[in-house]
Write an enzyme that holds these catalytic residues in place. Structure first.
Site, short mmCIF file in Angstrom:
data_model
loop_
_atom_site.label_atom_id
_atom_site.label_comp_id
_atom_site.label_asym_id
_atom_site.label_seq_id
_atom_site.Cartn_x
_atom_site.Cartn_y
_atom_site.Cartn_z
CB CYS A 8 -4.36 3.56 -11.60
SG CYS A 8 -5.10 5.16 -12.13
CG HIS A 47 -6.05 6.92 -15.71
ND1 HIS A 47 -4.45 6.72 -15.11
CD2 HIS A 47 -6.01 7.08 -16.93
CE1 HIS A 47 -3.72 6.78 -16.37
NE2 HIS A 47 -4.15 6.70 -17.53
CG ASN A 87 7.73 17.29 -16.06
OD1 ASN A 87 8.04 18.78 -15.46
ND2 ASN A 87 7.61 16.39 -14.76
CG HIS A 100 2.46 13.46 -11.62
ND1 HIS A 100 2.32 12.64 -12.71
CD2 HIS A 100 3.65 13.70 -10.95
CE1 HIS A 100 3.25 12.61 -13.81
NE2 HIS A 100 4.12 13.37 -12.54
P1 5GP Z 1 6.61 13.51 -14.14
O1 5GP Z 1 7.88 12.87 -14.66
O2 5GP Z 1 6.12 11.87 -14.72
O3 5GP Z 1 6.34 14.61 -13.34
O4 5GP Z 1 7.24 13.00 -12.47
C1 5GP Z 1 6.64 11.29 -12.00
C2 5GP Z 1 7.56 11.29 -10.79
O5 5GP Z 1 6.91 10.45 -10.49
C3 5GP Z 1 8.33 11.26 -10.77
O6 5GP Z 1 9.87 12.33 -9.82
C4 5GP Z 1 9.11 10.14 -10.18
O7 5GP Z 1 10.76 9.69 -9.41
C5 5GP Z 1 7.94 9.29 -9.59
N1 5GP Z 1 7.60 8.51 -9.32
C6 5GP Z 1 6.98 7.09 -10.50
N2 5GP Z 1 6.94 5.94 -10.34
C7 5GP Z 1 6.91 5.91 -8.35
C8 5GP Z 1 6.16 4.97 -7.50
O8 5GP Z 1 5.91 3.80 -7.81
N3 5GP Z 1 5.98 5.84 -6.25
C9 5GP Z 1 6.63 6.58 -6.07
N4 5GP Z 1 6.13 7.30 -4.80
N5 5GP Z 1 6.69 7.72 -7.10
C10 5GP Z 1 7.48 7.13 -8.10
ZN ZN Z 2 -3.44 5.88 -13.84
#
Ligand code: 5GP
Ligand code: ZN
Length: 113
Positions: A8, A47, A87, A100
């Site tokens: 967000c 969100h 995920n 996402h």
């Molecule tokens: P999830 O495990 O929730 O499916 O993926 C979250 C993803 O967000 C991870 O691959 C992580 O590397 C990425 N991520 C987390 N925080 C940030 C951020 O502040 N900026 C960016 N560009 N990616 C992020």
């Molecule tokens: Zn959010």
């Protein structure tokens, strides 16, 4: 907008991050910790944590966002194929509780599924 949500905050430019694409529904950034040659995140602006938490009307919005991905083929290096990963929850290792879509591209994927 949820106050303690990193996606967000990025969506509202409270935290700076290069947006490769943005419209009223979603935006695309590079993943900070890539697991593939190219690794992007498509993030709906609204969100909610997972598909089961989707507010009414959001399925159509997310569908529209996904349909855009092939139009960004050149910019996101999708020409040779790509992988989408969403995920959902703890067992899947979801780290950010804002829906996402991971977009992986740029190499053969002989890993995961
Ligand atoms: P999830 O495990 O929730 O499916 O993926 C979250 C993803 O967000 C991870 O691959 C992580 O590397 C990425 N991520 C987390 N925080 C940030 C951020 O502040 N900026 C960016 N560009 N990616 C992020
Ligand atoms: Zn959010």
């Amino acid at each position: 907008m949820k106050n303690d949500c990193i996606f967000c905050a990025i969506g509202e430019n409270k935290i700076k991050s290069e947006k490769l694409y943005e419209d009223e529904n979603c935006f695309i950034i590079k993943d900070i910790n890539p697991i593939c040659k190219y690794h992007y995140l498509m993030i709906p602006k609204m969100h909610y944590a997972t598909i089961k938490d989707m507010p009414k009307g959001q399925a159509e919005v997310v569908g529209k966002c996904i349909a855009l991905i092939p139009t960004l083929s050149k910019k996101l290096h999708l020409e040779n194929g790509y992988r989408l990963i969403v995920n959902q929850g703890e067992d899947a290792g979801q780290g950010v509780m804002h829906l996402h879509i991971h977009i992986l591209s740029g190499q053969k994927m002989n890993f995961i599924v």
